[in-house]
Design an enzyme around this catalytic site. Structure first.
Site, PDB file in Angstrom:
ATOM      1  NE  ARG A   1       7.029  -3.062   4.460  1.00 62.31           N
ATOM      2  CZ  ARG A   1       8.354  -2.429   4.110  1.00 62.31           C
ATOM      3  NH1 ARG A   1       9.421  -3.150   3.838  1.00 62.31           N
ATOM      4  NH2 ARG A   1       8.253  -0.983   3.783  1.00 62.31           N
TER       5      ARG A   1
ATOM      6  CB  ALA B   1      -1.696  -9.790   0.048  1.00 59.77           C
ATOM      7  CG  HIS B   2       1.842 -11.198   3.115  1.00 60.66           C
ATOM      8  ND1 HIS B   2       2.682 -12.275   3.003  1.00 60.66           N
ATOM      9  CD2 HIS B   2       0.556 -11.356   3.695  1.00 60.66           C
ATOM     10  CE1 HIS B   2       1.606 -13.104   3.586  1.00 60.66           C
ATOM     11  NE2 HIS B   2       0.519 -12.522   4.097  1.00 60.66           N
ATOM     12  CG  ASN B   3       5.959 -12.816   1.186  1.00 58.52           C
ATOM     13  OD1 ASN B   3       5.495 -12.455   2.364  1.00 58.52           O
ATOM     14  ND2 ASN B   3       7.269 -12.686   0.993  1.00 58.52           N
TER      15      ASN B   3
ATOM     16  CB  SER C   1       2.026 -16.760  -0.145  1.00 60.85           C
ATOM     17  OG  SER C   1       2.709 -16.199   0.974  1.00 60.85           O
TER      18      SER C   1
END
Length: 343
Positions: free
Chosen positions: A215, A236-238, A256
């Site tokens: 998330r 991974a996140h974002n 990211s």
């Protein structure tokens, strides 16, 4: 199932060369196809071996003519072959209903023709669309929303507030919406950074087995329409993965990262954080990407195979490269000095 070659041609929008009434009983690979099967010969490698194939019919490129063979000429043989396979092997549909050993939370809303297997756990305020199939052992967190025609295979975990679109398939063992890897160091220890975002998976996505899709720290991790992932992929996140991009086995994408549409990340490729990978980019196997890649580029840095004895020599040489580079620069300088004196 028996289908005529003419019916197959209609299915794939192809043209029959040969006997359109010949009946086909099955679909098989080129080397194994028998006298009642249809196969595909989509490139020169197979076309050179036509005489070794016993198939009743072949799906071929539209400009190919082969005397005394039954052909279905199409623009894209592999896409046509996939459609024929789907026709002969339609997906199995389960019985509708909720198994008595499933655990269902409060305010559960669902559409028509759902199938929920044993040991499924569904949290509170969950919404399912029509024709959703949850295999045994699936866990759905609170406030998850799932669209229509979705199949989630055994032992998948969908964490809270995840959004899943239509015609999505998620294979066994995958975890969607777990916390990202975020910690704040103070010089001695690490302090966990709460991840308050979500994961959004758009329409027509297929996720392989044992994927981990984290998330967002804030906002969301976004898997856009048509993305396909192989087994053992980590997002991974974002991260944003663009439309119709393919992630092959053991790809790892740091936080990211933005990946464009129609990109291909080959096996074991790794992407460092906060980079942008453009549209139609291909990243080769075992390639570590440390800077952004513009649209349309092909980048590779994987380890090629080589004879073992040569590999031993290469490995011994690598630590000496800085010293060799210094010596070469000194030699270049000496040669330039000699050239000046000779002039």
């Amino acid at each position: 199932m028996k289908v005529s070659i003419a019916e197959i041609a209609d299915l794939v929008q192809g043209r029959v060369v040969g006997d359109p009434d010949r009946m086909i009983n099955g679909v098989a690979p080129f080397e194994q196809a028998g006298e009642h099967d249809i196969t595909v010969a989509g490139n020169a490698r197979f076309l050179k071996k036509i005489n070794d194939c016993s198939a009743a019919a072949m799906i071929v490129p539209k400009d190919i003519e082969i005397p005394q063979r039954n052909l279905v000429q199409v623009a894209n043989p592999m896409v046509a072959f996939a459609r024929v396979l789907q026709h002969f092997h339609p997906p199995v549909r389960p019985l509708d209903g909720i198994h008595p050993r499933a655990e269902i939370g409060r305010e559960f809303k669902y559409g028509q023709h759902i199938s929920i297997g044993p040991q499924v756990a569904i949290g509170h305020h969950v919404t399912l669309g029509d024709q959703v199939w949850l295999h045994p052992g699936v866990v759905i967190g609170d406030k998850v929303a799932i669209g229509n025609d979705v199949i989630i295979h055994p032992n998948v975990t969908i964490q809270e507030r995840t959004i899943i679109g239509n015609r999505v398939i998620i294979h066994s063992g995958t975890v969607v919406g777990s916390d990202g890897f975020g910690f704040a160091p103070d010089g001695t220890t690490y302090h966990k950074i709460p991840h308050t975002g979500i994961v959004q998976i758009d329409d027509d996505v297929e996720i392989g087995t044992n994927n981990a899709i984290d998330r967002g720290t804030f906002g969301k991790t976004h898997i856009r329409q048509g993305v396909k992932t192989d087994n053992l992929v980590h997002v991974a996140h974002n991260v944003t993965v663009g439309e119709n991009t393919v992630l092959v086995a053991q790809v790892g994408i740091s936080g990211s990262v933005t990946i464009g549409k129609n990109a291909i990340l080959a096996g074991q490729a790794g992407i460092a954080g906060h980079l942008t990978i453009g549209d139609h980019v291909t990243v080769g196997p075992q390639t570590g990407v440390g800077k952004s890649v513009p649209d349309g580029q092909i980048v590779s840095a994987g380890i090629p195979e080589m004879p073992h004895r040569l590999w031993l020599r290469v490995v011994r040489t690598i630590p000496r490269l800085p010293d060799i580079s210094k010596r070469l620069r000194r030699l270049e300088k000496r040669f330039k000095d000699i050239e000046k004196k000779l002039d």
